[in-house]
Motif scaffolding. Structure first.
Motif, PDB file in Angstrom:
ATOM      1  N   CYS A  44       0.852  -1.188   0.000  1.00 50.10           N
ATOM      2  CA  CYS A  44       0.000   0.000   0.000  1.00 50.10           C
ATOM      3  C   CYS A  44       0.888   1.238   0.000  1.00 50.10           C
ATOM      4  O   CYS A  44       1.915   1.274   0.682  1.00 50.10           O
ATOM      5  CB  CYS A  44      -0.891  -0.016   1.237  1.00 50.10           C
ATOM      6  SG  CYS A  44      -1.842   1.509   1.454  1.00 50.10           S
TER       7      CYS A  44
ATOM      8  N   CYS B 101       0.345   2.861   3.834  1.00 47.59           N
ATOM      9  CA  CYS B 101       0.730   2.183   5.079  1.00 47.59           C
ATOM     10  C   CYS B 101       1.789   1.116   4.769  1.00 47.59           C
ATOM     11  O   CYS B 101       2.502   1.226   3.778  1.00 47.59           O
ATOM     12  CB  CYS B 101      -0.510   1.581   5.765  1.00 47.59           C
ATOM     13  SG  CYS B 101      -1.231   0.185   4.901  1.00 47.59           S
TER      14      CYS B 101
ATOM     15  N   ILE C 174       1.062  -2.341   4.788  1.00 45.70           N
ATOM     16  CA  ILE C 174       0.465  -3.656   4.492  1.00 45.70           C
ATOM     17  C   ILE C 174       0.656  -3.991   3.004  1.00 45.70           C
ATOM     18  O   ILE C 174       0.731  -3.102   2.166  1.00 45.70           O
ATOM     19  CB  ILE C 174      -1.045  -3.661   4.894  1.00 45.70           C
ATOM     20  CG1 ILE C 174      -1.520  -5.061   5.244  1.00 45.70           C
ATOM     21  CG2 ILE C 174      -1.927  -3.095   3.799  1.00 45.70           C
ATOM     22  CD1 ILE C 174      -1.173  -5.488   6.624  1.00 45.70           C
TER      23      ILE C 174
ATOM     24  N   CYS D 110      -4.712   0.638   0.074  1.00 45.52           N
ATOM     25  CA  CYS D 110      -5.427  -0.557   0.551  1.00 45.52           C
ATOM     26  C   CYS D 110      -6.807  -0.199   1.123  1.00 45.52           C
ATOM     27  O   CYS D 110      -7.079   0.959   1.468  1.00 45.52           O
ATOM     28  CB  CYS D 110      -4.594  -1.296   1.594  1.00 45.52           C
ATOM     29  SG  CYS D 110      -4.596  -0.541   3.231  1.00 45.52           S
TER      30      CYS D 110
ATOM     31  N   CYS E   4      -6.762   1.535   4.580  1.00 50.40           N
ATOM     32  CA  CYS E   4      -6.426   2.974   4.547  1.00 50.40           C
ATOM     33  C   CYS E   4      -7.608   3.793   4.024  1.00 50.40           C
ATOM     34  O   CYS E   4      -7.910   4.859   4.567  1.00 50.40           O
ATOM     35  CB  CYS E   4      -5.202   3.225   3.675  1.00 50.40           C
ATOM     36  SG  CYS E   4      -3.669   2.856   4.529  1.00 50.40           S
TER      37      CYS E   4
ATOM     38  N   ARG F 196      -2.198   4.781   9.890  1.00 50.59           N
ATOM     39  CA  ARG F 196      -3.559   5.254   9.577  1.00 50.59           C
ATOM     40  C   ARG F 196      -4.095   6.168  10.669  1.00 50.59           C
ATOM     41  O   ARG F 196      -4.841   7.103  10.413  1.00 50.59           O
ATOM     42  CB  ARG F 196      -4.516   4.055   9.414  1.00 50.59           C
ATOM     43  CG  ARG F 196      -4.248   3.264   8.173  1.00 50.59           C
ATOM     44  CD  ARG F 196      -5.096   1.997   8.114  1.00 50.59           C
ATOM     45  NE  ARG F 196      -4.378   0.986   7.376  1.00 50.59           N
ATOM     46  CZ  ARG F 196      -4.200  -0.274   7.762  1.00 50.59           C
ATOM     47  NH1 ARG F 196      -4.736  -0.710   8.882  1.00 50.59           N
ATOM     48  NH2 ARG F 196      -3.511  -1.095   7.011  1.00 50.59           N
TER      49      ARG F 196
HETATM   50 ZN   LIG Z   1      -2.864   0.967   3.469  1.00 49.35          ZN
END
Ligand SMILES: [Zn+2]
Length: 392
Positions: free
Chosen positions: A21, A24, A26, A41, A44, A320
């Motif tokens: 992402c 973030c 992930i 993602c 987010c 986030r």
């Molecule tokens: Zn994300």
């Protein structure tokens, strides 16, 4: 038992190409997560939605209406809150009791092997926080057997605990004539996953199999020689009695802005919550998931299967929430994500009756070639770690 290499792409429907992402830490290897066309993602995007689009005052009014429907004045319990004494469940229980005048029965499915700090926090929660608690402790023999099988066959030692954590509150609700169960956050939307319930306050019992049991509910283990009598403790009540009771499961995160770090501060003040004196293995935090000595295995297995360790999940949520930057998150992932769960390693192996050799063979059987390769030193290495993501 013969240990075969697993096809993770097929098993979890994972994309072959790893993408992270842009906001973030992930990756698209988290099961059920989705990415938009700009590479952001679903967690987010949901976080932005939470911050900017939700009218929290209106949501709180909805909460009050719901609680008014369930509140009892005859001294009986009116809401079940699954809670281990950790920061999230304790926050929900405390809010419901002291902010909204409910009479919660908190319920706990005991960890496989309690840590001292986990026990202490549950005790503090009852004594200082002021809560009634029902603690379900199951037969060590059965739990050990189920944990061993889950580790061997589905690569997750935590599965029997998840059965209990998911199904025990349903039994407690029926037995105590309570129609409302309140969980903390909807993990699927907060951490990335199935967005089906992102805009709804409730969770459906029929989704439990898919979201929490990897399609293998407790009765699955009968195929592997576990007796039905031993499985009953882990199973859900029959669906008819759940429907007859009109049982509803709600997420507190739908009604009030969910911020794990704020929950932690809240519980230190209100329920006597204490942190560990050292950070948890695999991450930098000291305040999440502290009660079970075996949970390091669970997070480590996620790192092996998906390349997503505990630090990735923790940092992604904190980015986030605006607590840390993405660069800080990446540095934390690089430093801690694949850390081996050494502290309780031997104790956990003994508990599951798994030899060290068997452990490593199982672990390696879950290393998918699209994520892992051996480097020039003949050591396992992630092919696409986030800190190298600008070069692939
Ligand atoms: Zn994300």
């Amino acid at each position: 038992m013969e240990i075969k290499n697993k096809d993770l792409i097929k098993l979890y429907n994972l994309p072959e190409k790893v993408i992270f992402c842009k906001r973030c830490t992930i990756s698209n290897q988290r099961p059920r997560i989705t990415f938009d066309k700009d590479g952001i993602c679903s967690a987010c995007n949901f976080s932005e939605f939470k911050k900017n689009k939700i009218d929290w005052k209106k949501r709180e009014d909805e909460l009050k209406k719901l609680l008014d429907l369930h509140r009892k004045s005859n001294g009986e319990y009116d809401v079940i809150v699954p809670c281990s004494g950790g920061k999230d469940g304790s926050y929900v229980a405390h809010q419901l009791k002291y902010e909204y005048g409910m009479n919660p029965l908190t319920v706990t499915f005991a960890p496989s092997i309690y840590t001292d700090i986990g026990k202490k926090n549950l005790e503090n929660f009852c004594r200082i926080g002021g809560f009634d608690n029902l603690l379900k402790t199951v037969s060590g023999n059965v739990h050990r057997k189920l944990m061993r099988l889950s580790f061997l066959y589905i690569g997750d030692n935590f599965q029997p605990f998840v059965y209990g954590q998911t199904n025990f509150p349903l039994h407690a609700a029926i037995q105590n004539d309570v129609k409302l169960i309140f969980y903390g956050e909807n993990g699927e939307v907060e951490y990335g996953g199935d967005m089906k319930n992102a805009y709804s306050p409730t969770r459906e019992i029929t989704d439990h199999n898919k979201h929490y049991f990897s399609g293998k509910p407790p009765e699955f283990w009968e195929e592997h020689g576990v007796k039905k009598n031993d499985l009953v403790t882990y199973m859900a009540p029959d669906i008819k009695s759940i429907k007859d009771k009109k049982l509803e499961i709600h997420f507190f995160s739908y009604y009030k802005y969910w911020d794990p770090q704020e929950n932690f501060y809240y519980c230190v003040e209100k329920t006597g919550f204490e942190t560990n004196d050292q950070r948890s293995e695999g991450t930098y935090s000291k305040y999440a998931s502290l009660d079970d000595k075996t949970d390091g295995f669970h997070y480590y297995l996620s790192y092996i299967k998906f390349g997503i360790g505990r630090s990735t999940s923790d940092s992604a949520h904190e980015i986030r929430d605006g607590k840390i930057t993405r660069d800080e998150g990446i540095a934390l992932v690089k430093k801690f994500d694949g850390e081996f769960p050494q502290k309780y390693f031997i104790e956990t192996l003994d508990y599951m009756d798994i030899s060290e050799d068997e452990f490593y063979r199982v672990i390696d059987s879950w290393r998918s070639p699209h994520l892992w390769h051996k480097n020039e030193k003949n050591e396992w290495e992630l092919k696409f770690p986030i800190w190298k993501s600008n070069i692939f």
